[in-house]
Write a protein that holds these residues in place. Structure first.
Motif, PDB file in Angstrom:
ATOM      1  N   LEU A  62       0.825  -1.202   0.000  1.00 32.04           N
ATOM      2  CA  LEU A  62       0.000   0.000   0.000  1.00 32.04           C
ATOM      3  C   LEU A  62       0.863   1.257   0.000  1.00 32.04           C
ATOM      4  CD1 LEU A  62      -2.732   1.390   0.128  1.00 32.04           C
ATOM      5  CD2 LEU A  62      -2.698   1.108   2.621  1.00 32.04           C
ATOM      6  N   LYS A  63       1.977   1.231   0.715  1.00 32.07           N
ATOM      7  CA  LYS A  63       2.860   2.393   0.756  1.00 32.07           C
ATOM      8  C   LYS A  63       3.410   2.719  -0.627  1.00 32.07           C
ATOM      9  CE  LYS A  63       5.529   5.548   2.652  1.00 32.07           C
ATOM     10  NZ  LYS A  63       4.970   6.801   3.180  1.00 32.07           N
ATOM     11  N   LEU A  64       3.863   1.705  -1.357  1.00 28.25           N
ATOM     12  CA  LEU A  64       4.388   1.932  -2.699  1.00 28.25           C
ATOM     13  C   LEU A  64       3.307   2.444  -3.645  1.00 28.25           C
ATOM     14  CD1 LEU A  64       6.826  -1.071  -3.315  1.00 28.25           C
ATOM     15  CD2 LEU A  64       7.398   1.328  -2.999  1.00 28.25           C
ATOM     16  N   LEU A  65       2.110   1.857  -3.555  1.00 28.62           N
ATOM     17  CA  LEU A  65       1.015   2.297  -4.419  1.00 28.62           C
ATOM     18  C   LEU A  65       0.623   3.742  -4.109  1.00 28.62           C
ATOM     19  CD1 LEU A  65      -1.183  -0.928  -4.337  1.00 28.62           C
ATOM     20  CD2 LEU A  65       0.312  -0.157  -6.181  1.00 28.62           C
ATOM     21  N   THR A  66       0.662   4.102  -2.837  1.00 29.58           N
ATOM     22  CA  THR A  66       0.347   5.481  -2.456  1.00 29.58           C
ATOM     23  C   THR A  66       1.367   6.454  -3.028  1.00 29.58           C
ATOM     24  OG1 THR A  66      -0.645   4.677  -0.397  1.00 29.58           O
ATOM     25  CG2 THR A  66      -0.080   7.000  -0.499  1.00 29.58           C
ATOM     26  N   LEU A  67       2.659   6.084  -2.957  1.00 32.75           N
ATOM     27  CA  LEU A  67       3.705   6.948  -3.522  1.00 32.75           C
ATOM     28  C   LEU A  67       3.512   7.126  -5.028  1.00 32.75           C
ATOM     29  CD1 LEU A  67       6.867   5.612  -1.635  1.00 32.75           C
ATOM     30  CD2 LEU A  67       5.696   7.769  -1.262  1.00 32.75           C
ATOM     31  N   GLU A  87      -7.421   3.444 -11.035  1.00 38.10           N
ATOM     32  CA  GLU A  87      -6.263   2.942 -10.297  1.00 38.10           C
ATOM     33  C   GLU A  87      -6.638   2.549  -8.872  1.00 38.10           C
ATOM     34  OE1 GLU A  87      -2.541   5.001 -10.290  1.00 38.10           O
ATOM     35  OE2 GLU A  87      -2.638   5.384 -12.444  1.00 38.10           O
ATOM     36  N   VAL A  88      -7.384   3.400  -8.186  1.00 35.95           N
ATOM     37  CA  VAL A  88      -7.754   3.105  -6.804  1.00 35.95           C
ATOM     38  C   VAL A  88      -8.553   1.803  -6.730  1.00 35.95           C
ATOM     39  CG1 VAL A  88      -9.055   3.906  -4.809  1.00 35.95           C
ATOM     40  CG2 VAL A  88      -7.686   5.523  -6.125  1.00 35.95           C
ATOM     41  N   GLN A  89      -9.506   1.634  -7.623  1.00 34.91           N
ATOM     42  CA  GLN A  89     -10.310   0.417  -7.623  1.00 34.91           C
ATOM     43  C   GLN A  89      -9.468  -0.807  -7.959  1.00 34.91           C
ATOM     44  OE1 GLN A  89     -13.180   1.777 -10.471  1.00 34.91           O
ATOM     45  NE2 GLN A  89     -14.627   2.488  -8.917  1.00 34.91           N
ATOM     46  N   HIS A  90      -8.539  -0.629  -8.903  1.00 36.30           N
ATOM     47  CA  HIS A  90      -7.667  -1.750  -9.275  1.00 36.30           C
ATOM     48  C   HIS A  90      -6.722  -2.112  -8.126  1.00 36.30           C
ATOM     49  CE1 HIS A  90      -5.500  -4.443 -11.926  1.00 36.30           C
ATOM     50  NE2 HIS A  90      -4.359  -3.829 -11.625  1.00 36.30           N
ATOM     51  N   HIS A  91      -6.223  -1.097  -7.426  1.00 40.31           N
ATOM     52  CA  HIS A  91      -5.341  -1.361  -6.289  1.00 40.31           C
ATOM     53  C   HIS A  91      -6.064  -2.193  -5.229  1.00 40.31           C
ATOM     54  CE1 HIS A  91      -2.499   1.065  -8.197  1.00 40.31           C
ATOM     55  NE2 HIS A  91      -2.687   2.236  -7.590  1.00 40.31           N
ATOM     56  N   ALA A  92      -7.338  -1.915  -5.000  1.00 40.50           N
ATOM     57  CA  ALA A  92      -8.099  -2.693  -4.023  1.00 40.50           C
ATOM     58  C   ALA A  92      -8.142  -4.165  -4.427  1.00 40.50           C
ATOM     59  CB  ALA A  92      -9.503  -2.126  -3.874  1.00 40.50           C
ATOM     60  N   LYS A  93      -8.365  -4.431  -5.709  1.00 41.16           N
ATOM     61  CA  LYS A  93      -8.410  -5.815  -6.184  1.00 41.16           C
ATOM     62  C   LYS A  93      -7.051  -6.497  -6.031  1.00 41.16           C
ATOM     63  CE  LYS A  93     -11.950  -4.809  -9.698  1.00 41.16           C
ATOM     64  NZ  LYS A  93     -12.239  -4.786 -11.149  1.00 41.16           N
ATOM     65  N   LEU A 109     -11.285  -1.692  -0.172  1.00 36.55           N
ATOM     66  CA  LEU A 109     -11.396  -0.315  -0.656  1.00 36.55           C
ATOM     67  C   LEU A 109     -11.648   0.692   0.460  1.00 36.55           C
ATOM     68  CD1 LEU A 109     -11.294   1.499  -3.111  1.00 36.55           C
ATOM     69  CD2 LEU A 109     -13.745   1.109  -3.445  1.00 36.55           C
ATOM     70  N   PRO A 110     -12.558   0.433   1.411  1.00 35.33           N
ATOM     71  CA  PRO A 110     -12.745   1.425   2.493  1.00 35.33           C
ATOM     72  C   PRO A 110     -11.495   1.638   3.338  1.00 35.33           C
ATOM     73  CG  PRO A 110     -14.579  -0.121   2.420  1.00 35.33           C
ATOM     74  CD  PRO A 110     -13.526  -0.683   1.536  1.00 35.33           C
ATOM     75  N   LEU A 111     -10.627   0.613   3.400  1.00 36.88           N
ATOM     76  CA  LEU A 111      -9.433   0.728   4.235  1.00 36.88           C
ATOM     77  C   LEU A 111      -8.314   1.480   3.533  1.00 36.88           C
ATOM     78  CD1 LEU A 111      -9.327  -2.890   5.742  1.00 36.88           C
ATOM     79  CD2 LEU A 111     -10.211  -0.811   6.810  1.00 36.88           C
ATOM     80  N   ILE A 112      -8.227   1.338   2.212  1.00 37.67           N
ATOM     81  CA  ILE A 112      -7.116   1.988   1.503  1.00 37.67           C
ATOM     82  C   ILE A 112      -7.494   3.361   0.975  1.00 37.67           C
ATOM     83  CG2 ILE A 112      -6.237  -0.278   0.830  1.00 37.67           C
ATOM     84  CD1 ILE A 112      -7.125   0.367  -2.046  1.00 37.67           C
ATOM     85  N   PRO A 165      -8.492   6.155   2.346  1.00 38.67           N
ATOM     86  CA  PRO A 165      -7.883   7.332   2.988  1.00 38.67           C
ATOM     87  C   PRO A 165      -6.494   7.671   2.478  1.00 38.67           C
ATOM     88  CG  PRO A 165      -8.994   5.981   4.627  1.00 38.67           C
ATOM     89  CD  PRO A 165      -9.015   5.196   3.359  1.00 38.67           C
ATOM     90  N   CYS A 166      -5.733   6.663   2.015  1.00 41.53           N
ATOM     91  CA  CYS A 166      -4.380   6.927   1.509  1.00 41.53           C
ATOM     92  C   CYS A 166      -4.416   7.699   0.191  1.00 41.53           C
ATOM     93  CB  CYS A 166      -3.624   5.613   1.324  1.00 41.53           C
ATOM     94  SG  CYS A 166      -3.330   4.708   2.859  1.00 41.53           S
ATOM     95  N   PHE A 167      -5.447   7.474  -0.617  1.00 37.17           N
ATOM     96  CA  PHE A 167      -5.545   8.127  -1.921  1.00 37.17           C
ATOM     97  C   PHE A 167      -6.530   9.296  -1.906  1.00 37.17           C
ATOM     98  CE2 PHE A 167      -4.944   3.505  -2.523  1.00 37.17           C
ATOM     99  CZ  PHE A 167      -3.663   3.511  -3.047  1.00 37.17           C
ATOM    100  N   TYR A 168      -7.245   9.478  -0.813  1.00 38.51           N
ATOM    101  CA  TYR A 168      -8.371  10.402  -0.775  1.00 38.51           C
ATOM    102  C   TYR A 168      -7.995  11.851  -1.087  1.00 38.51           C
ATOM    103  CZ  TYR A 168     -12.971  12.092   0.657  1.00 38.51           C
ATOM    104  OH  TYR A 168     -14.220  12.638   0.671  1.00 38.51           O
ATOM    105  N   PRO A 169      -6.916  12.409  -0.517  1.00 39.52           N
ATOM    106  CA  PRO A 169      -6.629  13.835  -0.785  1.00 39.52           C
ATOM    107  C   PRO A 169      -6.485  14.137  -2.267  1.00 39.52           C
ATOM    108  CG  PRO A 169      -5.330  13.044   1.067  1.00 39.52           C
ATOM    109  CD  PRO A 169      -5.967  11.839   0.470  1.00 39.52           C
ATOM    110  N   GLU A 170      -5.676  13.332  -2.978  1.00 44.76           N
ATOM    111  CA  GLU A 170      -5.472  13.571  -4.403  1.00 44.76           C
ATOM    112  C   GLU A 170      -6.738  13.244  -5.200  1.00 44.76           C
ATOM    113  OE1 GLU A 170      -1.866  13.248  -2.276  1.00 44.76           O
ATOM    114  OE2 GLU A 170      -3.368  11.676  -2.529  1.00 44.76           O
ATOM    115  N   LEU A 171      -7.406  12.153  -4.848  1.00 48.58           N
ATOM    116  CA  LEU A 171      -8.594  11.743  -5.588  1.00 48.58           C
ATOM    117  C   LEU A 171      -9.725  12.766  -5.431  1.00 48.58           C
ATOM    118  CD1 LEU A 171      -9.850   9.511  -7.332  1.00 48.58           C
ATOM    119  CD2 LEU A 171     -10.633   8.412  -5.211  1.00 48.58           C
TER     120      LEU A 171
END
Length: 960
Positions: free
Chosen positions: A696-701, A723-729, A768-771, A773-779
């Motif tokens: 998750l850290k790498l995907l967030t970066l 991307e966010v949806q794919h990352h969850a999968k 998805l609900p857990l990850i 917040p990591c992408f929320y500001p940019e998204l």
């Protein structure tokens, strides 16, 4: 009353003390008058003589102290007990003094100091030969001055040690079995018996070594002779033959193995010699052969018979053990000899400089060894300044290591903190280059390979940052390049360090375009979106000037199709058709145009990140390679650049305990129930030490590198959402892979019930609900930019409605008056219902406002459902009966609540919820409520809400 044995001990000490005084006067004092040394070897001889003199005087002082306590005992036997006699009370002082003395004495014998001394002042020592011989018990006329000098400094002392043994044993027998001093006397006697044996062995080895020097050439003696070196075995006494190397003679010393070859020789430090006594018994010629292994050579020694082989093996093993332990020729009580047959350890630590091997020529290794190869932790330094600190395996860099490579600039290095495999960089690493740029990513065969981030120093002339895929040290595949100097970001494909293929460029000014690149040059037509939301489709230059045939679509839907050109001093020229009458396009067609959807399928983005984690699963999560696959995270890097501290530091989050993968796998199967699994995933994704957290850290970066700052462009919204949806999968798939490995290690079988379609709902519901917040500001920023115009119209409507009291707004919205919660209003005597604001449906308004306090789409929908419940509860309370609101009544009430909640960027909130909510809710209650909220949002945007029509209607009604 004193015993005769005590008297005998007193007399012996008196005689020996007097003897030591005479030796000091006749020998030690003249020895110190040898004059100034002329070279290093003479200086060493003088130092040894000084040391021997000091130790001889120390023995004399100890003897006099012992003599004093014995005299006190004889004078006052009633008040001074026997066990207070110095020799019995502290025998360790005497034993240590004799060990030190004979250790120095044997050194003098080995380097032939007595011969050199007597030959240098031959007349003086010849005149004293008669006096010297008086100290010796057995002399002959042929006894030389050197032999006499040597004998005087040895024989009286060995005789006195033997006398100590006899006198102490007699004393122990005489005092009686139950006397407290008996045990002391016996223990002291045992110590001197051991000392006798050690002195005898040391003298024999010193004499043999001294004799050996006489059989060698002066050049060999100068090279091999040292004060601490002792010969232990000689092939002339017990023959062995070396092969395949040629050796005329094999000498085993206490510190080195020497092969004499004509006028030359080879020496092998015993600390780095391994002996293997396992010949091939099928060959008769090798029956008595054993192998010798050193860092750079391997050879065999063949003995004549089994006895000779056993003797050589035993002597070599003992010598190696002695060299490794650092024992002296006269070991102390705590350094007793190793038991016969003990084998030296295979693993050792030592310093060595390579001479012949090409890769390591002249390199110095300091660290752990095993069977002639660096093995374990160590430091390797080359003369050219290269330096490697880390783990080694069978002579090669293997495991984590820090490698410094000089850059040619003074005190500047390329510093690699990386994982190594068989001498080459392999796995995750961090490289700090001499120009202060930093690479964090994966390596293979010493080259950047896979996912990696390269960032220049902020002070660089052209600062940049690249995040993406590498192939054989070059940017290759999907990646993001940020030119911080120009304020541009390139998102797209690379080949051989060049932009190559489809790409999107986003500028700081808000202009963005999609184009095909070939070796960094734009080719073919493209799409250019200007800051004013006009869209150009066609060819354009690097300076974004239109050229050739193309089409401009303006924000109002009109379009211009024709040929475009620019020239120096001529400005912008076009020839074409402007279409204004035919059905113009929806204005949203230009301002919301999305880029990259066909060019970059979501599965093709960031393959390098996922590949390492997939390989980790494929190899069953090897613990020893956890960092190499998944990477490590440290707080500070540069402070460890030239230090071994980094090798042993905790490279995980300092606030967490680094989790071992085996512990993680053992815990995984215990969390299978939904609630337990949800809590476990939440904890794992927050931990930088857990594989899920690292992914998750790498995907967030990667997400931040693409869509933050310059990349915050509304035309990239769908790319980001995908991307966010794919990352969850993918995270869910990685979890399932970890679980499969965990069950396999526990002997269980995971049920095969998931494919891509079946795993998607669980990824939405659990991950998805857990990850998010990591992408929320940019998204969310992209959603705000995308819906900026609608939110602007909505805000105008909200501002206008806020000017009027509740009853006016309810009336305007055609809310039936029997549904108005007038009983909730508390009025003063001077108030009227028409003046009250923000009081009606207050609980529902406050509930809806909470929709912005969470980032979880499910929780936002729950807030919306509670808002609906609060509206219905308020109406039921007003009507004093349970009442289910029909859509005709619900929508105006919901519009009122939305207007009073005054939620900023409501359009962005609605569409983010719809895009990110669990698909299971589509078509259900949540979908219905979200649709209703969206209708309210759109209604508030209408012109009737934004213009002062409500005030006009109110005035007209007042006139009527």
């Amino acid at each position: 009353m004193c015993t005769p044995e005590e008297t005998s001990l007193l007399q012996a000490e008196e005689a020996f003390s007097a003897l030591l005084d005479r030796i000091n006067t006749l020998i030690f004092e003249p020895l110190l008058l040898t004059g100034e040394p002329s070279d290093c070897k003479e200086r060493e001889c003088v130092q040894l003589l000084l040391k021997l003199t000091e130790q001889g005087r120390h023995l004399r002082d100890l003897t006099q102290a012992s003599l004093g306590t014995l005299r006190q005992r004889l004078r006052s036997p009633a008040t001074f007990s026997l066990h207070s006699v110095h020799l019995l009370h502290r025998p360790d002082l005497f034993l240590e003094a004799y060990r030190q003395y004979f250790g120095t004495y044997t050194r003098c014998v080995v380097v032939q100091i007595f011969q050199k001394t007597t030959s240098k002042k031959s007349e003086f020592w010849r005149s004293r030969r008669k006096a010297l011989k008086q100290f010796l018990t057995s002399v002959t006329l042929e006894t030389s001055g050197a032999a006499a000098l040597s004998g005087v400094l040895c024989q009286p002392l060995t005789d006195h040690v033997q006398q100590y043994v006899l006198l102490l044993l007699r004393l122990g027998d005489a005092v009686g079995e139950h006397h407290p001093a008996r045990e002391l006397a016996i223990q002291a006697a045992d110590g001197f018996v051991t000392l006798q044996s050690l002195i005898r062995q040391a003298l024999e080895e010193a004499s043999a070594t001294q004799a050996l020097w006489g059989t060698l050439s002066s050049r060999l003696v100068d090279a091999l002779c040292t004060a601490d070196r002792r010969v232990l075995q000689d092939s002339q006494d017990m023959p062995v033959v070396a092969s395949p190397v040629r050796a005329d003679r094999v000498l085993l010393f206490n510190d080195v193995l020497v092969l004499l070859q004509g006028n030359g020789f080879q020496t092998f430090d015993l600390k780095l010699v391994w002996v293997e006594a396992s010949p091939d018994k099928t060959q008769v010629s090798s029956r008595y052969e054993f192998h010798v292994i050193t860092p750079e050579e391997e050879f065999s020694l063949s003995a004549r018979d089994a006895h000779s082989k056993a003797c050589w093996l035993s002597k070599m093993n003992q010598a190696i053990c002695q060299a490794l332990s650092g024992k002296t020729d006269i070991p102390g009580q705590e350094q007793d000899q190793d038991p016969e047959g003990d084998e030296p350890p295979a693993s050792r630590s030592c310093l060595y400089t390579f001479r012949t091997e090409d890769r390591l020529r002249l390199a110095t290794y300091d660290g752990s060894w095993s069977w002639g190869k660096p093995h374990g932790k160590g430091t390797l330094k080359w003369p050219d300044g290269r330096n490697h600190v880390g783990d080694f395996h069978r002579g090669l860099e293997h495991g984590f290591g820090i490698h410094l490579v000089p850059s040619g600039t003074e005190d500047k290095y390329d510093c690699y903190k990386c994982h190594w495999r068989e001498g080459r960089m392999q796995g995750y690493g961090i490289c700090e280059y001499a120009n202060e740029s930093v690479y964090k990513g994966y390596f293979q065969d010493n080259m950047r390979q896979g996912f990696g981030i390269l960032e220049s120093s902020p002070q660089a002339p052209q600062p940049f940052k690249f995040m993406g895929h590498w192939d054989r040290d070059k940017k290759n595949g999907y990646g993001v390049w940020e030119d911080k100097d120009r304020g541009e970001r390139y998102i797209g494909m690379w080949q051989a360090d060049h932009r190559h293929g489809q790409g999107i460029v986003v500028t700081q000014s808000g202009i963005c375009y999609q184009r095909t690149f070939h070796a960094d040059k734009m080719v073919g037509p493209g799409i250019l979106l200007s800051e004013d939301d006009s869209l150009y489709e066609g060819s354009f230059t690097k300076d974004l000037a239109y050229t050739g045939k193309g089409k401009i679509t303006f924000p109002n839907g009109y379009f211009l199709k024709g040929s475009f050109s620019t020239g120096v001093g001529r400005g912008f020229h076009t020839q074409g058709i402007l279409e204004t009458t035919a059905h113009p396009l929806d204005p949203m067609h230009t301002c919301k145009r999305q880029l990259g959807l066909d060019a970059f399928p979501v599965e093709s983005r960031w393959p390098g990140i996922y590949q390492q984690f997939r390989d980790f699963i494929r190899f069953d999560c090897p613990e020893d390679a956890q960092e190499a696959f998944l990477g490590f995270h440290i707080q500070t890097i540069k402070e460890f650049r030239k230090s071994q501290e980094y090798l042993f530091c905790d490279r995980s989050n300092p606030d967490e305990v680094s989790a071992k993968i085996q512990d993680i796998l053992a815990e995984l199967p215990t969390h299978r129930e939904p609630e337990s699994l949800q809590l476990y995933l939440q904890k794992a994704l927050k931990s930088s030490a857990h594989p899920l957290g690292k992914l998750l850290k790498l995907l967030t970066l990667a997400f931040q590198a693409t869509y933050s700052g310059v990349g915050a462009n509304k035309h990239l919204l769908v790319l980001a959402q995908e991307e966010v949806q794919h990352h969850a999968k993918e995270i869910w798939a990685f979890y399932r892979g970890l679980l499969r490995v965990a069950l396999k290690q526990q002997g269980q079988i995971q049920e095969e019930r998931e494919d891509a379609d079946k795993s998607a709902p669980e990824a939405y519901r659990l991950v998805l609900p857990l990850i998010l917040p990591c992408f929320y500001p940019e998204l969310f920023m992209l959603y705000m930019l995308y819906h900026e115009k609608e939110d602007g119209l909505y805000s105008q409507g909200i501002v206008h409605l806020s000017l009027f009291p509740d009853t006016k707004v309810l009336e305007y919205l055609d809310v039936q008056k029997h549904l108005w919660p007038l009983k909730d209003l508390t009025l003063t005597t001077n108030q009227r219902y028409s003046l009250v604001k923000d009081k009606c449906f207050l609980s529902a308004t406050e509930c809806l406002q909470k929709i912005v306090t969470t980032m979880d789409p499910r929780e936002k929908l729950e807030m919306l459902e509670k808002t609906y419940d609060e509206i219905e509860n308020t109406v039921s309370r007003v009507l004093e009966r349970e009442y289910k609101l029909p859509m005709d009544d619900l929508l105006p009430l919901l519009i009122y609540v939305v207007s009073r909640a005054r939620i900023q960027h409501l359009g962005a909130e609605i569409h983010l919820i719809r895009d990110m909510m669990d698909p299971i809710h589509r078509g259900g209650l949540y979908d219905f409520l979200l649709t209703a909220l969206e209708s309210c949002y759109e209604h508030i945007q209408t012109e009737d809400m934004r213009l002062p029509r409500l005030a006009r209607v109110s005035n007209q009604k007042a006139l009527w």
